[in-house]
Scaffold this active site. Structure first.
Site, PDB file in Angstrom:
ATOM      1  N   ASP A  86      14.227 -14.515  29.549  1.00  0.00           N
ATOM      2  CA  ASP A  86      13.943 -13.996  28.209  1.00  0.00           C
ATOM      3  C   ASP A  86      12.782 -12.986  28.285  1.00  0.00           C
ATOM      4  O   ASP A  86      12.049 -12.933  29.284  1.00  0.00           O
ATOM      5  CB  ASP A  86      13.587 -15.166  27.284  1.00  0.00           C
ATOM      6  CG  ASP A  86      13.834 -14.829  25.824  1.00  0.00           C
ATOM      7  OD1 ASP A  86      14.305 -13.720  25.524  1.00  0.00           O
ATOM      8  OD2 ASP A  86      13.540 -15.688  24.971  1.00  0.00           O
ATOM      9  N   HIS A 141       3.406 -11.018  18.727  1.00  0.00           N
ATOM     10  CA  HIS A 141       3.626 -10.431  17.401  1.00  0.00           C
ATOM     11  C   HIS A 141       3.483 -11.592  16.443  1.00  0.00           C
ATOM     12  O   HIS A 141       3.429 -12.747  16.863  1.00  0.00           O
ATOM     13  CB  HIS A 141       5.020  -9.802  17.295  1.00  0.00           C
ATOM     14  CG  HIS A 141       6.123 -10.760  17.612  1.00  0.00           C
ATOM     15  ND1 HIS A 141       6.522 -11.739  16.735  1.00  0.00           N
ATOM     16  CD2 HIS A 141       6.873 -10.933  18.732  1.00  0.00           C
ATOM     17  CE1 HIS A 141       7.480 -12.456  17.290  1.00  0.00           C
ATOM     18  NE2 HIS A 141       7.703 -12.001  18.503  1.00  0.00           N
ATOM     19  N   SER A 150       9.339  -9.065  21.300  1.00  0.00           N
ATOM     20  CA  SER A 150       8.632  -9.693  22.422  1.00  0.00           C
ATOM     21  C   SER A 150       8.705  -8.831  23.670  1.00  0.00           C
ATOM     22  O   SER A 150       7.802  -8.865  24.499  1.00  0.00           O
ATOM     23  CB  SER A 150       9.244 -11.056  22.726  1.00  0.00           C
ATOM     24  OG  SER A 150       9.046 -11.914  21.641  1.00  0.00           O
ATOM     25  N   ASP A 167       8.303 -18.736  18.146  1.00  0.00           N
ATOM     26  CA  ASP A 167       9.093 -17.623  17.596  1.00  0.00           C
ATOM     27  C   ASP A 167      10.523 -18.035  17.305  1.00  0.00           C
ATOM     28  O   ASP A 167      11.062 -17.734  16.245  1.00  0.00           O
ATOM     29  CB  ASP A 167       9.080 -16.469  18.593  1.00  0.00           C
ATOM     30  CG  ASP A 167      10.002 -15.346  18.170  1.00  0.00           C
ATOM     31  OD1 ASP A 167       9.623 -14.604  17.250  1.00  0.00           O
ATOM     32  OD2 ASP A 167      11.100 -15.221  18.733  1.00  0.00           O
ATOM     33  N   THR A 227       9.657 -12.376  27.313  1.00  0.00           N
ATOM     34  CA  THR A 227       8.265 -12.613  27.703  1.00  0.00           C
ATOM     35  C   THR A 227       8.124 -12.950  29.187  1.00  0.00           C
ATOM     36  O   THR A 227       7.381 -12.262  29.902  1.00  0.00           O
ATOM     37  CB  THR A 227       7.634 -13.705  26.812  1.00  0.00           C
ATOM     38  OG1 THR A 227       7.857 -13.350  25.451  1.00  0.00           O
ATOM     39  CG2 THR A 227       6.164 -13.863  27.091  1.00  0.00           C
TER      40      THR A 227
HETATM   41 ZN   LIG Z   1      11.286 -13.124  17.738  1.00  0.00          ZN
END
Ligand SMILES: [Zn+2]
Lengths: 584, 153
Positions: free
Chosen positions: A243, A429, A184, A386, A245
């Site tokens: 995190d 992804h 990410s 995710d 992102t």
């Molecule tokens: Zn991941």
């Protein structure tokens, strides 16, 4: 704990360092005109400064790049390993678009790279951009979300997701500069800077020295919006706000794990709205629950900088239409997923019972940001798609996909009233997951794998949404979708939703190998699934497959065909005219 | 489990005896008050957690706690992290953040090679709370069991 994990990350960095002269930005880099970036040359040998020659389009680099690089006689790696000399020039800008060929020679080492410096439209196409990212959002997640949420009759979906009606599309390649695979950090960083980077890196090129915070920087979208416009910035995520992102909107670090530092980087850019989890990194180390190693009280620092604070659903609602900046932190770590928060009350819901969801946070962010007459950039992340796909907990991942789609619905409503808004929806992804049919408890026998229906045997699942909230009333229906991973550690497949809490497929043994978690061994009908990843892998991993991007609104026509994730930035920059000549 | 027990017996005869003969465990060392993960904090909140009255009352005393050993960070170390559930770490998407909030750092009475049982262990030692930075590793912890020993249960 933090320091030791950071040491592991440093090992990875060194292992990935290429043994060749390297120039940052890398060859074929695309650079927004006027956007500041760091220029670095890494030589393999120790040389004298007078031996190094750098030209740009045949001219001395100092004239073209407008500054003299610092000469570093010897860079050192881990355990003082000699790496070679280097040149470093920070914060340079190139205003004139075009191709720039950089040629470096030092003794017998030579290297040549070409950069593409681009300008943008002179006038913005849209006033606002809402960038919605489903972390790990794969095709199977959205197909499952559509079927679980809307149902299906005689092979036709009974309804459409909000993301289904975004009219411009592209396939996005998400590979990293150091690997075909992606995480990410490198993908969101490419979306937010226009430069590809290495796994775990944010807003920097990953250089060869061990320090995580000294790598050559590139400008983030948050910074570019600040530099060239009076627009507001909003960041909303269900993960920790530090995190990868959400961090990528503003951060520069080789290691996404440097979360305490990322909090400081958030404060530097001061997005008008910040909503998510991760308060542990805002608390000084004396406070129980803190994950800082110093006593900085970032709650207070943000408040001193004019932020109002919200710590639960009620405080968020009370702040919905107030003026000024808003910091909403609703969990010390990652917020609980929708299935636990709204339905099962598992996970950490008992400890943090009043967490808002992604839709409520997005609503407040839109209400507040849209007060700015100059417009805004809002990034919304459905983070747990995710986080629940890694442990192969497909029900939790799909229910969070439905929540993410509801946030897209809000954005679409906003767009109807404000057509000068570009909406971009994508993943960063994919995961190696597909839907292959159903599991039907009514099928005879006790062996669960005999209840898996494929082709005509699959029929249709029997989820119901009688209260019309868009979520299936229960996930453990008698005939349910069967999602299956194409990669993973050894684990037990139970063919059932994990109602007691998120799935933990594998645990580590005394040889540091991940083995199937025996907790699920005795679930009736559970079968052992042999892993196909190294035994050091404790969960499923990201797939290298392309990601689907969809978009609607002014500027959306920029998305088509196959694009690198770094190309997405160029469309965003063009939509806001961030590289127009008059802004330089 | 067999590997764990045999390694254990060879390394630490005293505790090994406790594994082999659980009924004599109390003769080896008094168990002290049993503390569970549920009882660590009196209050959870975004702005911090508050230790429970029980933790405050038991500080400085012998206690015992049951849990799991998190995957050790180094083969030889004097401390490890005791967790409520077996740990699972993701190298790409997770970091320290995914470690649970309710962990207890265990400082052993003497260094030993760790083993990773997929089973519950019981740790006995002196309870201590408040921020403390390990001078060797920089590891910050808020809740510790010192002079500890552990065995499989
Ligand atoms: Zn991941």
């Amino acid at each position: 704990m933090r320091m030791l994990l950071a040491a592991f990350a440093a090992t990875t960095i060194l292992a990935g360092a290429a043994q060749a002269t390297t120039v940052y930005p890398l060859d074929r880099a695309t650079i927004l005109a006027g956007s500041p970036f760091d220029f670095k040359v890494e030589l393999n040998k120790q040389v004298k400064p007078e031996d190094v020659k750098v030209t740009v389009n045949g001219q001395d680099y100092k004239t073209v790049l407008g500054g003299e690089a610092q000469f570093i006689e010897l860079e050192k790696g881990k355990e003082d390993k000699a790496l070679g000399s280097a040149l470093l020039l920070r914060g340079l800008k190139i205003s004139a678009p075009g191709a720039y060929k950089i040629e470096v020679s030092a003794g017998d080492e030579t290297k040549s790279v070409t950069w593409d410096v681009y300008e943008t439209a002179a006038q913005p196409k849209a006033k606002n951009i809402i960038f919605l990212l489903g972390d790990g959002l794969s095709v199977a997640h959205r197909t499952a979300a559509r079927i679980m949420s809307k149902g299906m009759t005689e092979g036709k979906a009974n309804g459409r997701l909000n993301m289904d009606d975004l009219d411009h599309m592209a396939f996005i390649g998400a590979s990293a500069t150091n690997a075909v695979a992606t995480d990410s950090a490198n993908t969101m960083s490419a979306f937010m800077t226009g430069h590809k980077t290495a796994v775990n890196a944010l807003g920097v090129y990953a250089d060869r020295t061990p320090a995580a915070l000294d790598d050559p920087r590139v400008e983030t979208f948050g910074e570019a919006v600040r530099r060239t416009t009076k627009k507001s910035i909003g960041i909303v995520a269900t993960s920790e706000i530090e995190d990868a992102t959400p961090a990528a909107v503003v951060s520069h670090t080789r290691s996404r794990n440097e979360k305490a530092d990322i909090v400081g980087m958030l404060l530097e850019v001061k997005p008008e709205v910040i909503l998510g989890g991760g308060s542990a990194y805002f608390l000084g180390k004396e406070v129980a629950g803190s994950k800082r190693k110093d006593n900085q009280d970032y709650i207070k620092l943000f408040q001193d900088a004019g932020y109002k604070l919200a710590t639960d659903k009620n405080e968020l609602a009370a702040n919905a239409s107030a003026d000024g900046n808003l910091l909403g932190l609703f969990h010390t770590g990652n917020m609980d997923v929708t299935l636990d928060r709204e339905f099962l009350k598992k996970g950490t819901v008992e400890k943090f019972p009043n967490q808002p969801g992604l839709v409520e946070m997005t609503k407040v962010a839109l209400d507040r940001l849209s007060k700015n007459p100059d417009g805004f950039f809002l990034m919304v992340e459905g983070s747990s798609i995710d986080k629940m796909s890694h442990p192969l907990d497909w029900d939790r991942a799909v229910i969070d996909t439905i929540e993410f789609d509801k946030a897209i619905g809000l954005a679409r409503e906003f767009q109807k009233a404000h057509p000068d808004t570009l909406i971009v929806v994508t993943g960063d992804h994919t995961h190696g997951v597909s839907i292959i049919g159903t599991v039907d408890d009514e099928k005879p026998g006790t062996e669960m794998r005999e209840k898996v229906g494929t082709y005509a045997e699959a029929g249709f699942p029997n989820y119901k949404d009688e209260n019309g909230d868009g979520y299936p009333d229960k996930v453990d229906v008698s005939r349910r979708l069967f999602l299956s991973a194409n990669n993973g550690p050894d684990h037990y497949e139970t063919f059932r939703p994990k109602l007691d809490g998120p799935f933990v497929p594998a645990v580590q043994n005394e040889k540091k190998e991940y083995v199937a978690n025996e907790q699920y061994k005795d679930v009736p009908g559970a079968v052992f699934v042999q892993g196909n990843l190294p035994k050091s892998s404790e969960s499923g991993v990201h797939a290298v497959d392309d990601v689907v991007l969809q978009s609607a609104g002014p500027g959306a026509e920029g998305f088509h065909g196959y694009m690198e994730q770094s190309d997405v930035y160029r469309v965003l920059a063009d939509t806001f005219a961030l590289g127009a000549k008059q802004t330089n | 489990m067999d590997i764990f027990s045999s390694l254990y017996l060879s390394r630490r005869r005293l505790i090994g005896a406790a594994v082999a003969l659980p009924f004599t465990a109390h003769a080896v060392r008094a168990a002290g008050a049993l503390l569970s993960f549920d009882e660590l904090y009196g209050k959870f909140g975004v702005l911090g957690l508050e230790f429970s009255d029980k933790v405050k009352r038991l500080a400085g005393q012998e206690i015992s706690m049951k849990g799991f050993m998190a995957p050790p960070l180094k083969a030889e170390a004097q401390f490890f992290v005791l967790t409520e559930v077996p740990m699972s770490l993701c190298p790409f998407c997770s970091s320290d953040a995914d470690w649970p909030d309710n962990i207890v750092v265990v400082y052993l009475g003497e260094k030993q090679t760790f083993v990773q049982p997929r089973q519950t262990i019981e740790v006995r030692g002196t309870l201590e709370y408040g921020s403390w930075t390990d001078p060797e590793t920089g590891f910050v912890s808020l809740l510790r069991i010192r002079q500890a020993e552990y065995f499989a249960v």
